[in-house]
Design a protein around this motif. Sequence first.
Motif, PDB file in Angstrom:
ATOM      1  N   ALA A  27       0.833  -1.201   0.000  1.00 49.48           N
ATOM      2  CA  ALA A  27       0.000   0.000   0.000  1.00 49.48           C
ATOM      3  C   ALA A  27       0.869   1.253   0.000  1.00 49.48           C
ATOM      4  CB  ALA A  27      -0.917  -0.006   1.225  1.00 49.48           C
ATOM      5  N   GLY A  28       0.544   2.152  -0.874  1.00 52.54           N
ATOM      6  CA  GLY A  28       1.270   3.427  -0.914  1.00 52.54           C
ATOM      7  C   GLY A  28       2.543   3.414  -1.721  1.00 52.54           C
ATOM      8  N   LEU A  29       2.962   2.244  -2.205  1.00 55.32           N
ATOM      9  CA  LEU A  29       4.175   2.197  -3.021  1.00 55.32           C
ATOM     10  C   LEU A  29       3.887   2.774  -4.411  1.00 55.32           C
ATOM     11  CD1 LEU A  29       5.510  -1.382  -2.158  1.00 55.32           C
ATOM     12  CD2 LEU A  29       6.454   0.804  -1.394  1.00 55.32           C
ATOM     13  N   PRO A  30       4.755   3.624  -4.938  1.00 55.64           N
ATOM     14  CA  PRO A  30       4.490   4.223  -6.247  1.00 55.64           C
ATOM     15  C   PRO A  30       4.645   3.254  -7.405  1.00 55.64           C
ATOM     16  CG  PRO A  30       6.637   4.906  -5.440  1.00 55.64           C
ATOM     17  CD  PRO A  30       5.963   4.175  -4.312  1.00 55.64           C
ATOM     18  N   PRO A  37      -2.337   2.496  -8.692  1.00 52.83           N
ATOM     19  CA  PRO A  37      -1.723   1.907  -7.492  1.00 52.83           C
ATOM     20  C   PRO A  37      -1.173   0.507  -7.742  1.00 52.83           C
ATOM     21  CG  PRO A  37      -4.098   1.709  -7.385  1.00 52.83           C
ATOM     22  CD  PRO A  37      -3.807   2.516  -8.623  1.00 52.83           C
ATOM     23  N   VAL A  38      -0.203   0.123  -6.950  1.00 51.99           N
ATOM     24  CA  VAL A  38       0.260  -1.271  -6.937  1.00 51.99           C
ATOM     25  C   VAL A  38      -0.850  -2.075  -6.259  1.00 51.99           C
ATOM     26  CG1 VAL A  38       1.996  -2.868  -6.043  1.00 51.99           C
ATOM     27  CG2 VAL A  38       2.676  -0.583  -6.847  1.00 51.99           C
ATOM     28  N   ALA A  77      14.474   0.267 -12.178  1.00 50.44           N
ATOM     29  CA  ALA A  77      15.039  -0.845 -11.411  1.00 50.44           C
ATOM     30  C   ALA A  77      14.792  -0.655  -9.923  1.00 50.44           C
ATOM     31  CB  ALA A  77      16.537  -0.961 -11.697  1.00 50.44           C
ATOM     32  N   ARG A  78      14.970   0.571  -9.446  1.00 48.51           N
ATOM     33  CA  ARG A  78      14.765   0.853  -8.027  1.00 48.51           C
ATOM     34  C   ARG A  78      13.288   0.692  -7.655  1.00 48.51           C
ATOM     35  NH1 ARG A  78      16.441   5.592  -8.170  1.00 48.51           N
ATOM     36  NH2 ARG A  78      18.654   5.045  -8.001  1.00 48.51           N
ATOM     37  N   ALA A  79      12.399   1.184  -8.513  1.00 53.23           N
ATOM     38  CA  ALA A  79      10.967   1.075  -8.240  1.00 53.23           C
ATOM     39  C   ALA A  79      10.524  -0.385  -8.206  1.00 53.23           C
ATOM     40  CB  ALA A  79      10.180   1.845  -9.300  1.00 53.23           C
ATOM     41  N   HIS A  80      11.023  -1.166  -9.148  1.00 48.12           N
ATOM     42  CA  HIS A  80      10.690  -2.591  -9.202  1.00 48.12           C
ATOM     43  C   HIS A  80      11.179  -3.284  -7.928  1.00 48.12           C
ATOM     44  CE1 HIS A  80       9.941  -6.414 -11.438  1.00 48.12           C
ATOM     45  NE2 HIS A  80      10.897  -6.855 -10.640  1.00 48.12           N
ATOM     46  N   SER A  85      10.814  -5.979  -2.596  1.00 49.69           N
ATOM     47  CA  SER A  85      11.369  -6.057  -1.237  1.00 49.69           C
ATOM     48  C   SER A  85      10.286  -5.867  -0.184  1.00 49.69           C
ATOM     49  CB  SER A  85      12.461  -4.993  -1.056  1.00 49.69           C
ATOM     50  OG  SER A  85      13.544  -5.237  -1.924  1.00 49.69           O
ATOM     51  N   ALA A  86       9.372  -4.942  -0.422  1.00 47.85           N
ATOM     52  CA  ALA A  86       8.308  -4.687   0.541  1.00 47.85           C
ATOM     53  C   ALA A  86       7.419  -5.911   0.717  1.00 47.85           C
ATOM     54  CB  ALA A  86       7.474  -3.487   0.092  1.00 47.85           C
ATOM     55  N   VAL A  87       7.084  -6.564  -0.374  1.00 49.43           N
ATOM     56  CA  VAL A  87       6.227  -7.748  -0.296  1.00 49.43           C
ATOM     57  C   VAL A  87       6.997  -8.925   0.304  1.00 49.43           C
ATOM     58  CG1 VAL A  87       4.851  -9.378  -1.630  1.00 49.43           C
ATOM     59  CG2 VAL A  87       4.853  -6.957  -2.255  1.00 49.43           C
TER      60      VAL A  87
END
Length: 280
Positions: A27-30, A37-38, A77-80, A85-87
């Motif tokens: 939630a909230g990740l760009p 939204p993701v 790459a950073r966004a991916h 990583s969050a999940v």
Amino acid sequence: MRQHDAEVPDATYVFAVCRDPDPSSCAGLPGVTHEAPVRLLALDSFTAIVQTVRARDFTDEAWQSRLSDQRELERYARAHHDVVSAVAAACPTVPLPMATVYHADERVREALAKETDRLRAALKRIAHHAEWGVKVYAPPAATAATAATAATAATDDADRHTGRPVVPTDRGRPAAGAGLAYLERKRGAQRLRERSQEDALRTAETVDEQVGRLATASRRLRPHPQPSTDRRVQILNATYLVAEHRSEELALLTRTLRERTGAQIELSGPWVPYSFVGEV
């Protein structure tokens, strides 16, 4: 795996596949775009982490152009990685390659359904595990041997140019044994270099064997080229899949191996286990 249709305005970008994710983890990740939204996409056996994107941004032409823009490529790459990583922090997660895009949600379901067995095996293998990187550099003895070899070569060069060790006789000819001494120095330097290389290889094998015993799986990678300002010699570049409850044991083993071998050992992680999930 980029699949698109120029006439389709939207497409589905897939970050990862997981099981029983916490909806709040993403939630909230760009993601890779701020336009949608993701979100979670339910599959038959798993859940995909996806985002709706504009199809025209992921045509082959658009992506090739992006590959030539280092700053833009790093942003993607950073966004991916941030989403994966969050999940992964919340549940076992199989990351998919960057820019995995399908025409629509239904195409995601169809494609990943064919990978069910492989994904199930990957999720089972990486559950409660993390990836750790280990880089080993030659111990000081090996570096000293290299320096000694270079010094010998410099001395030999000086011999040829100054004639310092070659003492002339009364008849103006080199002293007896001068040529033999030169050859012995060359042989000695070669033996020292070979011995140091053998010692370095044994050190690499020792570290890999010891860490490998602790790990669930491992992969040897090509040594990274060092910057011109870094004179260290990398003798091992490997990655290991290690159970979470053994992370402290890994850190202790690394310290012990540093003391025992005298080598410089760099431990990095924990990371999402990209190296142990295979290709989708």
